[in-house]
Design a protein around this motif. Structure first.
Motif, mmCIF file in Angstrom:
data_model
loop_
_atom_site.group_PDB
_atom_site.id
_atom_site.type_symbol
_atom_site.label_atom_id
_atom_site.label_comp_id
_atom_site.label_asym_id
_atom_site.label_seq_id
_atom_site.Cartn_x
_atom_site.Cartn_y
_atom_site.Cartn_z
ATOM 1 N N MET A 125 0.843 -1.179 0.000
ATOM 2 C CA MET A 125 0.000 0.000 0.000
ATOM 3 C C MET A 125 0.888 1.241 0.000
ATOM 4 O O MET A 125 1.835 1.330 0.771
ATOM 5 N N SER A 126 0.559 2.192 -0.817
ATOM 6 C CA SER A 126 1.305 3.447 -0.867
ATOM 7 C C SER A 126 0.742 4.418 0.176
ATOM 8 O O SER A 126 -0.385 4.250 0.651
ATOM 9 N N LEU A 127 1.537 5.431 0.476
ATOM 10 C CA LEU A 127 1.084 6.454 1.418
ATOM 11 C C LEU A 127 -0.168 7.147 0.883
ATOM 12 O O LEU A 127 -1.121 7.378 1.630
ATOM 13 N N SER A 128 -0.182 7.448 -0.389
ATOM 14 C CA SER A 128 -1.338 8.161 -0.943
ATOM 15 C C SER A 128 -2.611 7.319 -0.849
ATOM 16 O O SER A 128 -3.686 7.859 -0.545
ATOM 17 N N SER A 129 -2.520 6.002 -1.055
ATOM 18 C CA SER A 129 -3.724 5.171 -0.921
ATOM 19 C C SER A 129 -4.131 5.040 0.541
ATOM 20 O O SER A 129 -5.319 5.015 0.863
ATOM 21 N N TYR A 130 -3.151 4.986 1.446
ATOM 22 C CA TYR A 130 -3.446 4.949 2.876
ATOM 23 C C TYR A 130 -4.207 6.204 3.296
ATOM 24 O O TYR A 130 -5.223 6.134 3.986
ATOM 25 N N LEU A 131 -3.700 7.359 2.848
ATOM 26 C CA LEU A 131 -4.354 8.621 3.191
ATOM 27 C C LEU A 131 -5.736 8.727 2.551
ATOM 28 O O LEU A 131 -6.667 9.267 3.163
ATOM 29 N N ALA A 132 -5.880 8.186 1.354
ATOM 30 C CA ALA A 132 -7.189 8.201 0.692
ATOM 31 C C ALA A 132 -8.197 7.366 1.480
ATOM 32 O O ALA A 132 -9.363 7.761 1.631
ATOM 33 N N GLU A 133 -7.762 6.212 1.998
ATOM 34 C CA GLU A 133 -8.649 5.379 2.818
ATOM 35 C C GLU A 133 -9.027 6.099 4.110
ATOM 36 O O GLU A 133 -10.175 6.044 4.548
ATOM 37 N N ALA A 134 -8.055 6.778 4.721
ATOM 38 C CA ALA A 134 -8.336 7.530 5.948
ATOM 39 C C ALA A 134 -9.341 8.643 5.672
ATOM 40 O O ALA A 134 -10.292 8.849 6.434
ATOM 41 N N ALA A 135 -9.152 9.352 4.564
ATOM 42 C CA ALA A 135 -10.070 10.433 4.200
ATOM 43 C C ALA A 135 -11.478 9.889 3.931
ATOM 44 O O ALA A 135 -12.480 10.509 4.317
ATOM 45 N N ALA A 136 -11.553 8.717 3.298
ATOM 46 C CA ALA A 136 -12.862 8.111 3.020
ATOM 47 C C ALA A 136 -13.579 7.754 4.311
ATOM 48 O O ALA A 136 -14.801 7.940 4.422
ATOM 49 N N LEU A 137 -12.840 7.249 5.310
ATOM 50 C CA LEU A 137 -13.458 6.920 6.596
ATOM 51 C C LEU A 137 -13.947 8.191 7.298
ATOM 52 O O LEU A 137 -15.034 8.209 7.876
ATOM 53 N N ILE A 138 -13.167 9.239 7.234
ATOM 54 C CA ILE A 138 -13.606 10.506 7.824
ATOM 55 C C ILE A 138 -14.912 10.942 7.164
ATOM 56 O O ILE A 138 -15.859 11.348 7.851
ATOM 57 N N GLN A 139 -14.997 10.832 5.856
ATOM 58 C CA GLN A 139 -16.221 11.205 5.131
ATOM 59 C C GLN A 139 -17.404 10.336 5.550
ATOM 60 O O GLN A 139 -18.496 10.836 5.777
ATOM 61 N N ARG A 140 -17.185 9.020 5.682
ATOM 62 C CA ARG A 140 -18.268 8.105 6.089
ATOM 63 C C ARG A 140 -18.719 8.372 7.516
ATOM 64 O O ARG A 140 -19.863 8.096 7.878
ATOM 65 N N THR A 141 -17.827 8.899 8.337
ATOM 66 C CA THR A 141 -18.157 9.163 9.737
ATOM 67 C C THR A 141 -19.111 10.339 9.869
ATOM 68 O O THR A 141 -19.945 10.370 10.770
ATOM 69 N N GLY A 142 -19.007 11.292 8.972
ATOM 70 C CA GLY A 142 -19.828 12.495 9.054
ATOM 71 C C GLY A 142 -21.265 12.259 8.613
ATOM 72 O O GLY A 142 -21.620 12.534 7.482
ATOM 73 N N THR A 143 -22.078 11.760 9.534
ATOM 74 C CA THR A 143 -23.493 11.483 9.241
ATOM 75 C C THR A 143 -24.380 12.423 10.042
ATOM 76 O O THR A 143 -23.952 12.976 11.069
ATOM 77 N N PRO A 144 -25.622 12.589 9.619
ATOM 78 C CA PRO A 144 -26.547 13.404 10.422
ATOM 79 C C PRO A 144 -26.712 12.868 11.851
ATOM 80 O O PRO A 144 -26.804 13.651 12.796
ATOM 81 N N ALA A 145 -26.697 11.545 12.024
ATOM 82 C CA ALA A 145 -26.841 10.978 13.373
ATOM 83 C C ALA A 145 -25.652 11.344 14.246
ATOM 84 O O ALA A 145 -25.817 11.689 15.425
#
Length: 187
Positions: free
Chosen positions: A1-21
């Motif tokens: 895994m590259s650093l850029s893909s690692y950071l992309a996965e982290a960013a995606a999780l941050i996005q998924r975390t931001g829910t109305p609930a």
């Protein structure tokens, strides 16, 4: 895994975390904590390992300052006193090392913020149980589902992951936001 893909996965999780609930739970937690602090009640914070470091980080931001010059806020980290941690754990039980301190510092109307990536840390669960018995409000910072903590938290801030490093990365974002908003309400 590259650093850029690692950071992309982290960013995606941050996005998924931001829910109305989670927005609603976070806003309620912020209001609960700010109201307690403005009333002179304590915010107690606890966690193990990396979460203990997060507990220290949170209380450091609130006792010191986050972004604004203001009065100190009554935030106490329950994992920061090695004498208490080691004496109680050695002489009694590690599972009650935080609940014992909740007995010492907790008051009705105060708040306990418990941090556990799994939601199943025995000593955090004991602390939440004790806090509720004292009439304190409870906030949980955890991972997907909340584990056993979920039933003990008035406000559950759960990251939708079961991987500890991922959860901890998002916890940092969540508690920095919490500190900024609490500070704004208490300044």
């Amino acid at each position: 895994m590259s650093l850029s893909s690692y950071l992309a996965e982290a960013a995606a999780l941050i996005q998924r975390t931001g829910t109305p609930a989670l927005d609603e739970a976070m806003n309620d937690a912020i209001a609960t904590i700010a109201d307690a602090l403005k009333a002179g009640r304590p915010l107690l914070v606890c966690g193990n390992g990396g979460s203990a470091s997060d507990a220290m980080h949170i209380t450091g931001e609130l006792v010191g300052r986050f972004l604004k010059e203001r009065r100190a806020l009554n935030a106490i980290c329950l994992s920061s006193n090695p004498a208490v941690l080691t004496a109680w754990s050695n002489d009694y039980d590690y599972a009650t090392v935080f609940s014992r301190q909740v007995e010492a510092y907790g008051v009705e109307g105060g708040v306990l913020l418990g941090i556990s990536t799994s939601g199943n840390s025995a000593n955090v669960i004991e602390a939440l149980t004790t806090a509720r018995a004292l009439g304190m409000k409870t906030v949980g910072l955890t991972g997907e589902g909340g584990g056993k903590m979920a039933a003990l938290c008035d406000h559950l801030l759960a990251v939708p992951s079961r991987r500890t490093p991922e959860i901890q990365q998002v916890h940092l974002c969540l508690y920095h936001y919490l500190c900024e908003m609490v500070e704004a309400r208490c300044a």
